[in-house]
Design a protein around this motif. Structure first.
Motif, PDB file in Angstrom:
ATOM      1  N   LEU A 271      -6.530 -56.546 -52.952  1.00  0.00           N
ATOM      2  CA  LEU A 271      -5.583 -55.972 -53.914  1.00  0.00           C
ATOM      3  C   LEU A 271      -6.191 -55.782 -55.303  1.00  0.00           C
ATOM      4  N   ILE A 272      -7.377 -56.331 -55.531  1.00  0.00           N
ATOM      5  CA  ILE A 272      -7.964 -56.250 -56.872  1.00  0.00           C
ATOM      6  C   ILE A 272      -8.247 -54.809 -57.259  1.00  0.00           C
ATOM      7  N   LEU A 273      -8.877 -54.058 -56.384  1.00  0.00           N
ATOM      8  CA  LEU A 273      -9.226 -52.670 -56.714  1.00  0.00           C
ATOM      9  C   LEU A 273      -7.985 -51.806 -56.929  1.00  0.00           C
ATOM     10  N   LEU A 278      -4.446 -49.035 -60.832  1.00  0.00           N
ATOM     11  CA  LEU A 278      -3.100 -48.885 -61.386  1.00  0.00           C
ATOM     12  C   LEU A 278      -3.068 -49.253 -62.868  1.00  0.00           C
ATOM     13  N   PHE A 279      -3.786 -50.293 -63.249  1.00  0.00           N
ATOM     14  CA  PHE A 279      -3.840 -50.690 -64.662  1.00  0.00           C
ATOM     15  C   PHE A 279      -4.480 -49.602 -65.520  1.00  0.00           C
ATOM     16  N   LEU A 280      -5.560 -49.027 -65.018  1.00  0.00           N
ATOM     17  CA  LEU A 280      -6.212 -47.958 -65.779  1.00  0.00           C
ATOM     18  C   LEU A 280      -5.303 -46.737 -65.906  1.00  0.00           C
TER      19      LEU A 280
END
Length: 298
Positions: A271-273, A278-280
């Motif tokens: 889920l990190i990628l 999504l954050f970017l």
């Protein structure tokens, strides 16, 4: 040149299909019995009308290669379909692999002819055949790993109940029969495997051989250990069976907890990628209007 190669590749496929449909010497009468349709459904082979051609193409594959593939894949077939059906389903799977290899060569030939590839493009044919031959095992490997995960997940609960029943005074055979359940009711995969072993024992197979075949068929460490304990109990007897089963149940529950924790960590890592992307995206949507306003001022 490519047209000639296309004929060389496609002609055997058409010939195999004609022989299979005509029921000639290339396909045995057994391959054309109604049971073949059931085998196809079991193996997931489709479309139906290509099955006779696939069976014929498998007969043209070098026998040594088929023997090596049979030796490599037979344990998986035994776990997925059982000892009695493994041979028939192995034959269907080898037919599917042969058909995929021929189709890979045909597609590579068509692409080479359409793209105007030179003589070096001929190397695409064996590469495509080998690639399709290897990739045709992916579905089988996926089903095998899924079944192993289910058996491993069901094992702690099964052995805990077995330890409880034997500790309550039931003979191990009676406890196994109670856990195996009624064939008419729904039951887990491990219960079905145990029921198959008990049916083999009732049919006259020695108990040691039946449990040994289960251990060889499943290729799972916990089930192999349970089979070893049951074989030892059938040979030597003794009253330590319940204690050994309780110890095995405790160890299997700990192993299951560790496996669940490891799966959770792997899921978090995957889920990190997506979260970073999504954050970017949110950051870009939030900051872009401010930069556009600053650019408009200047």
């Amino acid at each position: 040149m490519w047209i000639v190669l296309m004929g060389v590749v496609v002609a055997p496929m058409l010939l195999a299909w004609c022989i299979g449909q005509a029921g000639g010497r290339g396909v045995s009468q057994v391959d054309r019995e109604p049971g073949v349709a059931e085998e196809r459904d079991t193996c997931g082979f489709s479309p139906v009308w290509l099955l006779p051609a696939a069976l014929q193409l498998a007969r043209w594959v070098p026998g040594r290669l088929l023997e090596c593939e049979t030796e490599r894949l037979m344990p998986r077939m035994r776990l997925l379909y059982g000892p009695t059906e493994a041979g028939r389903n192995m034959r269907i799977h080898l037919a599917e692999k042969s058909l995929c290899a021929w189709l890979g060569a045909a597609i590579a030939t068509l692409l080479g002819a359409a793209g105007g590839a030179g003589a070096a493009g001929i190397m695409l044919l064996p590469m495509a055949s080998v690639l399709m031959w290897v990739l045709s095992d992916r579905r089988l490997e996926g089903r095998y790993r899924h079944r192993c995960r289910i058996l491993t997940r069901e094992f702690p609960d099964f052995v805990s109940k077995l330890a409880l029943l034997t500790g309550a005074g039931l003979h191990v055979r009676q406890a196994l029969r109670r856990l195996a359940g009624n064939p008419d009711t729904s039951r887990g995969l491990l219960q079905a495997e145990v029921a198959r072993v008990l049916a083999s024992i009732d049919g006259g197979m020695p108990e040691n051989q039946a449990w040994s075949e289960l251990a060889e068929q499943c290729r799972i460490r916990e089930i192999a250990a349970l089979s070893g304990i049951l074989i030892q109990h059938s040979r030597l007897g003794g009253g330590e069976l319940s204690a050994e089963l309780r110890r095995m149940a405790s160890d299997s529950w700990e192993t299951r907890k560790l496996a669940a924790r490891r799966m959770g960590e792997e899921a978090s890592a995957k889920l990190i990628l997506p979260l970073a992307i999504l954050f970017l995206a949110v950051l870009l949507v939030s900051v872009a209007p401010a930069f556009m306003a600053i650019g408009g001022v200047f």
